[in-house]
Scaffold this motif. Sequence first.
Motif, PDB file in Angstrom:
ATOM      1  N   VAL A 246     -24.617   5.916   9.691  1.00 17.99           N
ATOM      2  CA  VAL A 246     -25.912   6.520   9.982  1.00 17.99           C
ATOM      3  C   VAL A 246     -26.956   5.508   9.528  1.00 17.99           C
ATOM      4  N   SER A 247     -27.869   5.169  10.405  1.00 27.53           N
ATOM      5  CA  SER A 247     -28.877   4.156  10.082  1.00 27.53           C
ATOM      6  C   SER A 247     -30.266   4.778  10.169  1.00 27.53           C
ATOM      7  N   LEU A 248     -31.033   4.645   9.075  1.00 28.02           N
ATOM      8  CA  LEU A 248     -32.365   5.241   9.013  1.00 28.02           C
ATOM      9  C   LEU A 248     -33.315   4.269   8.321  1.00 28.02           C
ATOM     10  N   ALA A 249     -34.384   3.900   9.014  1.00 25.61           N
ATOM     11  CA  ALA A 249     -35.376   2.975   8.458  1.00 25.61           C
ATOM     12  C   ALA A 249     -36.765   3.544   8.648  1.00 25.61           C
ATOM     13  N   ALA A 250     -37.664   3.203   7.723  1.00 29.85           N
ATOM     14  CA  ALA A 250     -39.070   3.596   7.825  1.00 29.85           C
ATOM     15  C   ALA A 250     -39.933   2.346   7.891  1.00 29.85           C
TER      16      ALA A 250
ATOM     17  N   VAL B 278     -31.782   2.785   4.968  1.00 30.68           N
ATOM     18  CA  VAL B 278     -30.532   3.350   4.469  1.00 30.68           C
ATOM     19  C   VAL B 278     -29.476   3.200   5.553  1.00 30.68           C
ATOM     20  N   VAL B 279     -28.328   2.691   5.177  1.00 35.11           N
ATOM     21  CA  VAL B 279     -27.159   2.658   6.058  1.00 35.11           C
ATOM     22  C   VAL B 279     -26.034   3.356   5.314  1.00 35.11           C
ATOM     23  N   HIS B 280     -25.551   4.456   5.881  1.00 39.91           N
ATOM     24  CA  HIS B 280     -24.504   5.238   5.228  1.00 39.91           C
ATOM     25  C   HIS B 280     -23.201   5.039   5.998  1.00 39.91           C
ATOM     26  N   ASP B 281     -22.231   4.404   5.340  1.00 40.90           N
ATOM     27  CA  ASP B 281     -20.907   4.217   5.927  1.00 40.90           C
ATOM     28  C   ASP B 281     -20.185   5.563   5.879  1.00 40.90           C
TER      29      ASP B 281
END
Length: 278
Positions: A110-114, A124-127
């Motif tokens: 899951v990749s989330l950037a601001a 945030v990168v959640h494996d």
Amino acid sequence: MTSRDLDEALSVAVHLTQWAQARISTTRPARGDAAEKSGPGDWVTSVDHAVEEHIRNELLARFPGDVVVGEEAGTSSPVPDDADETALTWYLDPIDGTTNFVHGLPGVSVSLAAVDAEGTALGVVHDVYRNEVFSAVRGAGARLDGTPIVAPASRLGLRGGLLLTEWSGIWAWTGMHGLVTKLQDEFTATRILGSCALSLASVGAGRATAAVLGGHYNPWDVLAGALIAVEAGCVMFDVDGRSDDVPMRGLGVADPEVADAIQAMWHAAVIDESHRPA
């Protein structure tokens, strides 16, 4: 400079990716659930949609003035002309590595950037299947599961090193074969994880020497992972040289000791292939 509390925003982002990890890791697409999006091999599932909808709704509820750009549903709303200067634009890939997810393989994140006026503010990168959280705030370093990532005291260089790359969709990108071959001559191995975000974050965590993405990708694929790599001390570059901003037409991150050498090989590989007779 944004006056937003980026630590608070990061905490919210990590919490949301943790929710997504639990949702994705306990689910497999039902028969007939996976559908082609833009063409053959470009998969999307109901889980992609559900995760994006949840994270989008939670972000907008917590930060009403922000904007969310997701892979599946696009932009939540246009940025108003009178938008608060502290507003963030969030870029979300609910499942980076959907092909792996569809087939039951690891390499799903899951990749989330601001992003603010200065660029990527946090990522945030959640494996999903290792349940590891890579994160970074601009200017504050990178972390793995909350622990600061520290560059190793000694580095291998190219010999015995590892390049991570990704296909451009399902195709090789211009110069891909040439770069891999040049690195083989330096005894550097190559792996494809199936997730741009994980490839970039893995370099930041010191698990690979470099990542080069020479094909097509979108901001939600790379912004978080690139920030994590840079904040961990890696060099960012495109095919022509070092870059302060995230390049959107070919992106590399690497150990500082070998970044220039890999960039030069990439550039030469592209030139060689471009001049090759059809």
